[in-house]
Design an enzyme around this catalytic site. Sequence first.
Site, short mmCIF file in Angstrom:
data_model
loop_
_atom_site.label_atom_id
_atom_site.label_comp_id
_atom_site.label_asym_id
_atom_site.label_seq_id
_atom_site.Cartn_x
_atom_site.Cartn_y
_atom_site.Cartn_z
N GLY A 1 46.19 10.17 -19.03
CA GLY A 1 46.30 9.39 -20.25
C GLY A 1 44.96 8.81 -20.63
N CYS A 2 44.99 7.83 -21.48
CA CYS A 2 43.77 7.18 -21.97
C CYS A 2 42.91 6.71 -20.81
CB CYS A 2 44.16 6.01 -22.87
SG CYS A 2 42.76 5.03 -23.42
N PHE A 3 41.64 7.07 -20.84
CA PHE A 3 40.78 6.72 -19.72
C PHE A 3 40.53 5.24 -19.58
CE2 PHE A 3 37.11 8.97 -22.26
CZ PHE A 3 37.13 8.02 -23.28
N TRP A 4 40.72 4.45 -20.63
CA TRP A 4 40.48 3.01 -20.54
C TRP A 4 41.40 2.35 -19.53
CZ3 TRP A 4 41.18 2.06 -26.47
CH2 TRP A 4 40.10 2.60 -27.18
#
Length: 161
Positions: A10-13
């Site tokens: 998913g989103c790397f953040w």
Amino acid sequence: MTKKIVLAGGCFWGLEDLIRSQPGVVNTEVGYTGGHTQNPTYENHDGHAEAVQIEYDTEKTSYKNLLDFFFQIHNPTTLNQQGNDIGTSYRSAIFYGNDEEKKEAEKFIEIVNSSKRWSGPVVTTLEPLVKFYKAEEYHQDYLQKNKGGYTCHAIYFDSYL
């Protein structure tokens, strides 16, 4: 001694924000890997997954421990999706550096599937790490710089070990 592991889920953040707090993690960088675009950017990373490169101290943690945490903080049963993030950029993937890492990842996927904690089977792909491209600076440490920023990650389960 330090080693590196590259994970996508998913989103790397959100991944980076949770993983950085794990014992033995020395450094994290977010970026793109697993695609064919040379020098990808946030606007043009077709085929690449948003991923986190994790540098860890082998005397304080292990590849297996990091895989364990990875499978606690994202849903490995949703194909190309985490929360509201949809597309191959958000696939669940382990980018292995050698056959030993690949075998350990295969074994860990078996552990996760056997646990029956998720309603479906793990769809996490195992992909050879060819090249990791560091994302733009404004993506690094994003949730530390932007308190209250979007993340679809949480700790869903306790350890599988």
